[in-house]
Design a protein around this motif. Structure first.
Motif, PDB file in Angstrom:
ATOM      1  N   ASP A 114      -7.908  26.224  -8.255  1.00  0.00           N
ATOM      2  CA  ASP A 114      -6.917  26.898  -9.089  1.00  0.00           C
ATOM      3  C   ASP A 114      -5.537  26.880  -8.435  1.00  0.00           C
ATOM      4  O   ASP A 114      -4.515  26.732  -9.106  1.00  0.00           O
ATOM      5  N   ALA A 115      -5.512  27.014  -7.101  1.00  0.00           N
ATOM      6  CA  ALA A 115      -4.235  26.964  -6.385  1.00  0.00           C
ATOM      7  C   ALA A 115      -3.626  25.566  -6.472  1.00  0.00           C
ATOM      8  O   ALA A 115      -2.400  25.413  -6.624  1.00  0.00           O
ATOM      9  N   LEU A 116      -4.472  24.536  -6.390  1.00  0.00           N
ATOM     10  CA  LEU A 116      -3.963  23.163  -6.522  1.00  0.00           C
ATOM     11  C   LEU A 116      -3.468  22.888  -7.937  1.00  0.00           C
ATOM     12  O   LEU A 116      -2.499  22.161  -8.141  1.00  0.00           O
ATOM     13  N   ARG A 117      -4.142  23.481  -8.918  1.00  0.00           N
ATOM     14  CA  ARG A 117      -3.654  23.370 -10.295  1.00  0.00           C
ATOM     15  C   ARG A 117      -2.230  23.914 -10.384  1.00  0.00           C
ATOM     16  O   ARG A 117      -1.358  23.329 -11.014  1.00  0.00           O
ATOM     17  N   LEU A 169      -0.053  24.090  -8.063  1.00  0.00           N
ATOM     18  CA  LEU A 169       0.887  23.188  -7.402  1.00  0.00           C
ATOM     19  C   LEU A 169       1.200  21.956  -8.247  1.00  0.00           C
ATOM     20  O   LEU A 169       2.341  21.508  -8.296  1.00  0.00           O
ATOM     21  N   THR A 170       0.167  21.390  -8.890  1.00  0.00           N
ATOM     22  CA  THR A 170       0.406  20.191  -9.677  1.00  0.00           C
ATOM     23  C   THR A 170       1.236  20.489 -10.920  1.00  0.00           C
ATOM     24  O   THR A 170       2.023  19.671 -11.377  1.00  0.00           O
ATOM     25  N   ARG A 171       1.063  21.703 -11.465  1.00  0.00           N
ATOM     26  CA  ARG A 171       1.820  22.066 -12.674  1.00  0.00           C
ATOM     27  C   ARG A 171       3.187  22.654 -12.335  1.00  0.00           C
ATOM     28  O   ARG A 171       4.119  22.570 -13.126  1.00  0.00           O
ATOM     29  N   ASN A 172       3.295  23.283 -11.162  1.00  0.00           N
ATOM     30  CA  ASN A 172       4.553  23.894 -10.727  1.00  0.00           C
ATOM     31  C   ASN A 172       4.804  23.482  -9.290  1.00  0.00           C
ATOM     32  O   ASN A 172       4.335  24.146  -8.360  1.00  0.00           O
ATOM     33  N   PRO A 173       5.480  22.346  -9.072  1.00  0.00           N
ATOM     34  CA  PRO A 173       5.752  21.872  -7.699  1.00  0.00           C
ATOM     35  C   PRO A 173       6.441  22.967  -6.890  1.00  0.00           C
ATOM     36  O   PRO A 173       7.037  23.880  -7.433  1.00  0.00           O
ATOM     37  N   PRO A 174       6.343  22.861  -5.536  1.00  0.00           N
ATOM     38  CA  PRO A 174       6.856  23.904  -4.642  1.00  0.00           C
ATOM     39  C   PRO A 174       8.265  24.385  -4.949  1.00  0.00           C
ATOM     40  O   PRO A 174       8.550  25.566  -4.835  1.00  0.00           O
ATOM     41  N   SER A 175       9.160  23.506  -5.373  1.00  0.00           N
ATOM     42  CA  SER A 175      10.539  23.910  -5.649  1.00  0.00           C
ATOM     43  C   SER A 175      10.633  24.867  -6.824  1.00  0.00           C
ATOM     44  O   SER A 175      11.603  25.575  -6.999  1.00  0.00           O
ATOM     45  N   ARG A 176       9.531  24.910  -7.643  1.00  0.00           N
ATOM     46  CA  ARG A 176       9.549  25.767  -8.817  1.00  0.00           C
ATOM     47  C   ARG A 176       8.700  27.020  -8.632  1.00  0.00           C
ATOM     48  O   ARG A 176       8.633  27.874  -9.504  1.00  0.00           O
ATOM     49  N   ILE A 177       7.991  27.087  -7.485  1.00  0.00           N
ATOM     50  CA  ILE A 177       7.169  28.271  -7.214  1.00  0.00           C
ATOM     51  C   ILE A 177       8.040  29.318  -6.540  1.00  0.00           C
ATOM     52  O   ILE A 177       8.727  29.020  -5.579  1.00  0.00           O
ATOM     53  N   ALA A 178       8.029  30.518  -7.058  1.00  0.00           N
ATOM     54  CA  ALA A 178       8.855  31.575  -6.489  1.00  0.00           C
ATOM     55  C   ALA A 178       8.436  31.869  -5.062  1.00  0.00           C
ATOM     56  O   ALA A 178       7.238  31.833  -4.743  1.00  0.00           O
ATOM     57  N   PRO A 179       9.382  32.144  -4.140  1.00  0.00           N
ATOM     58  CA  PRO A 179       9.031  32.413  -2.754  1.00  0.00           C
ATOM     59  C   PRO A 179       8.325  33.750  -2.620  1.00  0.00           C
ATOM     60  O   PRO A 179       8.419  34.587  -3.483  1.00  0.00           O
ATOM     61  N   CYS A 189       0.815  -1.208   0.000  1.00  0.00           N
ATOM     62  CA  CYS A 189       0.000   0.000   0.000  1.00  0.00           C
ATOM     63  C   CYS A 189       0.855   1.267   0.000  1.00  0.00           C
ATOM     64  O   CYS A 189       1.928   1.309   0.613  1.00  0.00           O
ATOM     65  N   PHE A 190       0.344   2.281  -0.673  1.00  0.00           N
ATOM     66  CA  PHE A 190       1.001   3.579  -0.760  1.00  0.00           C
ATOM     67  C   PHE A 190      -0.033   4.663  -0.455  1.00  0.00           C
ATOM     68  O   PHE A 190      -1.224   4.500  -0.759  1.00  0.00           O
ATOM     69  N   VAL A 191       0.427   5.767   0.124  1.00  0.00           N
ATOM     70  CA  VAL A 191      -0.473   6.894   0.349  1.00  0.00           C
ATOM     71  C   VAL A 191      -0.841   7.473  -1.012  1.00  0.00           C
ATOM     72  O   VAL A 191       0.019   7.687  -1.867  1.00  0.00           O
ATOM     73  N   ALA A 192      -2.136   7.692  -1.216  1.00  0.00           N
ATOM     74  CA  ALA A 192      -2.609   8.209  -2.506  1.00  0.00           C
ATOM     75  C   ALA A 192      -2.103   9.630  -2.744  1.00  0.00           C
ATOM     76  O   ALA A 192      -1.824  10.376  -1.800  1.00  0.00           O
ATOM     77  N   GLU A 193      -1.984   9.980  -3.997  1.00  0.00           N
ATOM     78  CA  GLU A 193      -1.581  11.321  -4.395  1.00  0.00           C
ATOM     79  C   GLU A 193      -2.707  11.950  -5.203  1.00  0.00           C
ATOM     80  O   GLU A 193      -3.342  11.286  -6.017  1.00  0.00           O
ATOM     81  N   ILE A 194      -2.954  13.221  -4.983  1.00  0.00           N
ATOM     82  CA  ILE A 194      -3.981  13.922  -5.748  1.00  0.00           C
ATOM     83  C   ILE A 194      -3.401  14.345  -7.088  1.00  0.00           C
ATOM     84  O   ILE A 194      -2.395  15.052  -7.138  1.00  0.00           O
ATOM     85  N   THR A 195      -4.020  13.875  -8.149  1.00  0.00           N
ATOM     86  CA  THR A 195      -3.560  14.205  -9.490  1.00  0.00           C
ATOM     87  C   THR A 195      -4.337  15.404 -10.028  1.00  0.00           C
ATOM     88  O   THR A 195      -5.345  15.831  -9.453  1.00  0.00           O
ATOM     89  N   GLU A 196      -3.887  15.920 -11.144  1.00  0.00           N
ATOM     90  CA  GLU A 196      -4.594  17.038 -11.770  1.00  0.00           C
ATOM     91  C   GLU A 196      -6.000  16.611 -12.177  1.00  0.00           C
ATOM     92  O   GLU A 196      -6.960  17.393 -12.086  1.00  0.00           O
ATOM     93  N   ARG A 197      -6.137  15.363 -12.593  1.00  0.00           N
ATOM     94  CA  ARG A 197      -7.468  14.866 -12.957  1.00  0.00           C
ATOM     95  C   ARG A 197      -8.382  14.825 -11.739  1.00  0.00           C
ATOM     96  O   ARG A 197      -9.565  15.172 -11.823  1.00  0.00           O
TER      97      ARG A 197
END
Length: 222
Positions: free
Chosen positions: A207-210, A212-222, A68-76
């Motif tokens: 929209d905020a989750l979109r 995140l899914t398209r631009n993971p935290p490491s790519r979001i400007a601080p 078993c693995f913890v589920a991940e929320i996808t863009e879908r």
């Protein structure tokens, strides 16, 4: 009357949910059964029953011969869940407006002042908890068990992302403004406006989750 075995697997299921919601079991992570048995102080049998429960809830995914693995929320998932929960929570806000008395409004005022204080101080975890309490208060006030049941099922899935959206630049302040709009409509007894404002709040979260899914935290400007 519940059996001891039934009680143990329910206890294990709740323990697993708490670990996931607290971020101690991250999305995508593998669940080590031996380690979890020790951590939750249960044997393999109730743990495996608990795993089945969380798989059925959509919080875990099971892979044959892997575990078993913890589920991940996808863009879908984001695109499919939010239109539904926006309708449901919008309806809850509508029904809550019609039932809100002076004591209810006073209690909601306290919750919203707490929310404002956490937003102004940038306390994301505390803000998330206050935000969750407000949503729960609206659902309780609506007093519609069918809404509560379905919203609860969907919210368990969305909590896999927990307060990650609040790290998107500007989202904390936007979320506060959206909540205040919902509450303002409830205070003036405008059920339709409360419903619309709540739907807007949920779609803004989508929209905020979109983002995140398209631009993971490491790519979001601080």
């Amino acid at each position: 009357m519940r059996s001891v075995a039934d009680s143990l697997h329910r206890q294990a299921a709740e323990g697993l949910r708490e670990l996931i919601f607290a971020g101690e079991l991250a999305p995508g992570s593998f669940l080590d059964e031996a380690a979890l048995c020790e951590r939750l102080t249960v044997s393999r049998t109730p743990l495996r029953e608990a795993l089945k429960v969380l798989v059925a809830e959509g919080m875990l995914r099971h892979e044959p011969r892997r575990g078993c693995f913890v589920a991940e929320i996808t863009e879908r998932d984001v695109e499919q869940i939010f239109p539904v929960i926006a309708l449901l929570e919008g309806r809850a806000a509508y029904e809550a407006t019609g039932r809100a008395g002076p004591a209810d409004l006073a209690a909601l005022e306290v919750l919203h002042e707490r929310l404002r204080a956490h937003a102004e101080a940038g306390r994301i975890t505390a803000y998330y908890e206050a935000n969750h309490a407000i949503h729960e208060a609206f659902i309780t006030l609506a007093d519609n068990r069918w809404l509560a049941q379905v919203i609860g099922d969907l919210r368990r899935i969305l909590r896999l992302a927990r307060h990650q959206t609040l790290h998107v630049p500007g989202r904390l302040q936007q979320s506060l403004a959206e909540h205040l709009q919902v509450f303002a409509a409830i205070k003036r007894g405008d059920a339709a406006a409360a419903e619309q404002a709540m739907r807007h709040h949920l779609f803004a979260q989508r929209d905020a989750l979109r983002e995140l899914t398209r631009n993971p935290p490491s790519r979001i400007a601080p």
